[in-house]
Design a protein around this motif. Sequence first.
Motif, PDB file in Angstrom:
ATOM      1  N   LEU A 442       0.846  -1.187   0.000  1.00 43.67           N
ATOM      2  CA  LEU A 442       0.000   0.000   0.000  1.00 43.67           C
ATOM      3  C   LEU A 442       0.884   1.241   0.000  1.00 43.67           C
ATOM      4  N   MET A 443       0.474   2.243  -0.761  1.00 42.03           N
ATOM      5  CA  MET A 443       1.263   3.461  -0.916  1.00 42.03           C
ATOM      6  C   MET A 443       0.416   4.679  -0.568  1.00 42.03           C
ATOM      7  N   VAL A 444       1.005   5.616   0.158  1.00 44.18           N
ATOM      8  CA  VAL A 444       0.399   6.922   0.380  1.00 44.18           C
ATOM      9  C   VAL A 444       0.971   7.894  -0.649  1.00 44.18           C
ATOM     10  N   TYR A 445       0.098   8.704  -1.253  1.00 41.37           N
ATOM     11  CA  TYR A 445       0.537   9.643  -2.288  1.00 41.37           C
ATOM     12  C   TYR A 445      -0.296  10.919  -2.201  1.00 41.37           C
ATOM     13  N   GLU A 446       0.142  11.964  -2.899  1.00 39.93           N
ATOM     14  CA  GLU A 446      -0.477  13.281  -2.764  1.00 39.93           C
ATOM     15  C   GLU A 446      -0.883  13.840  -4.130  1.00 39.93           C
ATOM     16  N   PRO A 447      -2.068  13.438  -4.605  1.00 42.38           N
ATOM     17  CA  PRO A 447      -2.550  13.968  -5.891  1.00 42.38           C
ATOM     18  C   PRO A 447      -3.325  15.261  -5.691  1.00 42.38           C
ATOM     19  N   THR A 448      -3.396  16.029  -6.741  1.00 46.38           N
ATOM     20  CA  THR A 448      -4.313  17.167  -6.742  1.00 46.38           C
ATOM     21  C   THR A 448      -5.726  16.654  -7.013  1.00 46.38           C
ATOM     22  N   GLY A 449      -6.715  17.516  -6.740  1.00 47.06           N
ATOM     23  CA  GLY A 449      -8.093  17.153  -7.055  1.00 47.06           C
ATOM     24  C   GLY A 449      -8.274  16.866  -8.531  1.00 47.06           C
ATOM     25  N   LEU A 538       2.739  12.786 -10.393  1.00 48.71           N
ATOM     26  CA  LEU A 538       2.719  13.363  -9.048  1.00 48.71           C
ATOM     27  C   LEU A 538       4.005  14.136  -8.789  1.00 48.71           C
ATOM     28  N   VAL A 539       3.892  15.191  -7.990  1.00 47.44           N
ATOM     29  CA  VAL A 539       5.070  15.993  -7.657  1.00 47.44           C
ATOM     30  C   VAL A 539       6.045  15.186  -6.810  1.00 47.44           C
ATOM     31  N   THR A 540       5.508  14.432  -5.832  1.00 50.14           N
ATOM     32  CA  THR A 540       6.341  13.558  -4.998  1.00 50.14           C
ATOM     33  C   THR A 540       5.929  12.108  -5.229  1.00 50.14           C
ATOM     34  N   GLN A 541       6.877  11.195  -5.169  1.00 55.46           N
ATOM     35  CA  GLN A 541       6.608   9.786  -5.428  1.00 55.46           C
ATOM     36  C   GLN A 541       5.825   9.156  -4.277  1.00 55.46           C
ATOM     37  N   PRO A 542       4.950   8.191  -4.579  1.00 53.67           N
ATOM     38  CA  PRO A 542       4.232   7.466  -3.523  1.00 53.67           C
ATOM     39  C   PRO A 542       5.204   6.804  -2.546  1.00 53.67           C
ATOM     40  N   VAL A 543       4.766   6.668  -1.294  1.00 57.10           N
ATOM     41  CA  VAL A 543       5.593   6.093  -0.236  1.00 57.10           C
ATOM     42  C   VAL A 543       4.878   4.887   0.367  1.00 57.10           C
ATOM     43  N   SER A 544       5.569   3.779   0.479  1.00 58.23           N
ATOM     44  CA  SER A 544       4.974   2.566   1.051  1.00 58.23           C
ATOM     45  C   SER A 544       4.716   2.761   2.542  1.00 58.23           C
ATOM     46  N   ILE A 545       3.592   2.217   3.012  1.00 55.65           N
ATOM     47  CA  ILE A 545       3.321   2.254   4.453  1.00 55.65           C
ATOM     48  C   ILE A 545       3.757   0.953   5.131  1.00 55.65           C
ATOM     49  N   GLY A 546       4.362   0.038   4.357  1.00 58.93           N
ATOM     50  CA  GLY A 546       4.891  -1.194   4.933  1.00 58.93           C
ATOM     51  C   GLY A 546       3.853  -2.261   5.201  1.00 58.93           C
ATOM     52  N   VAL A 547       2.731  -2.198   4.484  1.00 57.82           N
ATOM     53  CA  VAL A 547       1.646  -3.165   4.652  1.00 57.82           C
ATOM     54  C   VAL A 547       1.183  -3.608   3.268  1.00 57.82           C
ATOM     55  N   ILE A 548       0.892  -4.902   3.097  1.00 63.03           N
ATOM     56  CA  ILE A 548       0.347  -5.375   1.831  1.00 63.03           C
ATOM     57  C   ILE A 548      -1.172  -5.440   1.911  1.00 63.03           C
ATOM     58  N   LEU A 549      -1.810  -5.602   0.775  1.00 62.58           N
ATOM     59  CA  LEU A 549      -3.273  -5.559   0.677  1.00 62.58           C
ATOM     60  C   LEU A 549      -3.969  -6.495   1.652  1.00 62.58           C
ATOM     61  N   SER A 550      -3.573  -7.756   1.662  1.00 59.26           N
ATOM     62  CA  SER A 550      -4.267  -8.728   2.503  1.00 59.26           C
ATOM     63  C   SER A 550      -4.089  -8.411   3.980  1.00 59.26           C
ATOM     64  N   ASP A 551      -2.892  -8.007   4.381  1.00 56.62           N
ATOM     65  CA  ASP A 551      -2.661  -7.680   5.791  1.00 56.62           C
ATOM     66  C   ASP A 551      -3.485  -6.472   6.225  1.00 56.62           C
ATOM     67  N   SER A 552      -3.670  -5.528   5.308  1.00 58.35           N
ATOM     68  CA  SER A 552      -4.498  -4.370   5.609  1.00 58.35           C
ATOM     69  C   SER A 552      -5.927  -4.789   5.904  1.00 58.35           C
ATOM     70  N   PHE A 553      -6.492  -5.644   5.047  1.00 58.14           N
ATOM     71  CA  PHE A 553      -7.879  -6.056   5.262  1.00 58.14           C
ATOM     72  C   PHE A 553      -8.012  -6.907   6.516  1.00 58.14           C
TER      73      PHE A 553
END
Length: 580
Positions: A442-449, A538-553
């Motif tokens: 999973l990645m956190v990122y900062e898009p514009t609207g 994106l202005v800045t690259q996405p950053v991993s939060i250190g969790v995969i999809l299944s572990d998140s759910f």
Amino acid sequence: MPKVTRFTLSIAHINDTHSHFEPTPVSLSVKGQEKRVYATSGGFARIKTVATQFRENAEREGNAFLFLHAGDCFQGTLYYNLFKGDANAKLLNMLDLDAMALGNHELDLGNAAVSKFLDHISFPLLAGNWDVSQEIQNKPCPLKGKPLLYDFDTQEQCAKVLVKTFGDHQVAIFGVSIDKMAQIAMPDADTPFLESKMVVLNTIAYIRDTLGINNIVLLSHLGYDQDLKMAEEVEGLSVVVGGHSHVLQGDFSNIGLGNAEPYGRKINNTLVVQAGCHALAIGKLDVTLNSDGSVLSHSGDNYLMLGRGLALDASWDVALDEHDFDAAKLYLAEQSNVLHCRGNKDVKALLNTEYRPAVLAMRSDVVTMLSDSLRHIRVPDEKGPSQIAPLVCEGLLYSANIRGHGVDFAIHNAGGVRVSLEAGKLTAADVAGRLLPFAIDLMVYEPTGAQVKAALEGAINNATNNGVEGTGNGSFPYTAGLRYTYECNMPEGQRITQLQYQIVSGEWRDIELEKTYRAVSSAYTSQGKEGYDALKNLVTQPVSIGVILSDSFIEYARANDNLRAPKDTLQHYVPCAELK
């Protein structure tokens, strides 16, 4: 006496095994019995047994022999979620493969996963249209120079070629993967994939003119239709051993599995074969080649590999009575496309000691309860949207925010969710092995609207082929904390007619196009795959939060004693047919 130039080549082949190391339950029809029966087919232990028998038979008959894998060994089951490429490397090594093609799912986690895989396998990985020559060499896990990677040869402008010698005869083998790898997987930007047909043409010319070999095998991860097209448009290929599209060639109507394609599709002078998926079947082709490499004759089939057990249900809770069991066993034993075999004991031992205990633990780990069945569909239909994908998005939001990322909303592509769910217990194995089998960060990122709006429209255009030639309906976006309306018949660029996000108080506010937001998605979506192109800038690259999809759910599910379908629909999809 004149020298005999024709010879017979035996090829055993598998493809798209997707970490299905254990046998898989299959529902079969048996002549004379009203109810279908369940057997277990395939698995790596049985593949090892059967491939060894095929090799020994070929040697006894004086035939050359190859055992090939046409790509996509990664992903698919709990074994991959838990052990990534490690289990695949060790178990594939035990099969004694002659070569494997690179599949797109080998690149779901980027180049590093392939690099690590190459460090542990004992067979060549064929990726002849992958150009790694300009790879940045200070990477932690580079590819360039790996001896078992048969990539694009920039000096010869063709694929690197594996040559096998059998007495007076030689066979040249090379591999290609889908051209649009960057659109559906995650190769690094400095290692592009070249157009496969160009590479195939150049490589055939090199093999024939420079190496002086006419017997040419293409190990392909292009998909069945593309393999047939290649055989039709390109001269000089003897055999195409394919994967990617999971086509089980052969007539299996005798056991209720249909008759999709004849085994060994001959087009011009080239044979095309494929062996289904998930290690359920193994193909065996015997082909006699003329001196020019063209096909003189061929025989063979795909074979299901069954064990001794039979039942009336997939969980083996309902047994057949003795008479029906004996009759079913006798019928199946008489079928030419069914092999009964014991699994190789060494493969079983490795599975049981190194990997299976962790898998069994997940199967007994109940993470929540489901009050009702939850339906999954990719593109909403007359019954509405997916009931599960929005909950997956809630899980993404939950995992990001409990780690302090302050995320506004989550977006996830429908194709990343694989099944509907029945009411009752939901285990960690159900989540990681069936619901969300793709082990992607999973990645956190900062898009514009404006980027969010364009990405949503692009993904839906792609999923519905609305003005574009899409890559499949798996790109359809589901959300949490974000609601939208998509109107199909509006002009391109204006199809998202409502777009709002939810603040902490629960109030919905309009997305401002110039404002920057914080979002969470899979690495796949956040990097602009399959219609989400607006997220590539994106202005800045996405950053991993250190969790995969299944572990998140799983995290989200554990925080809820009971999961129910969402009360509100956040994805309002208005097809063209509904608008006058």
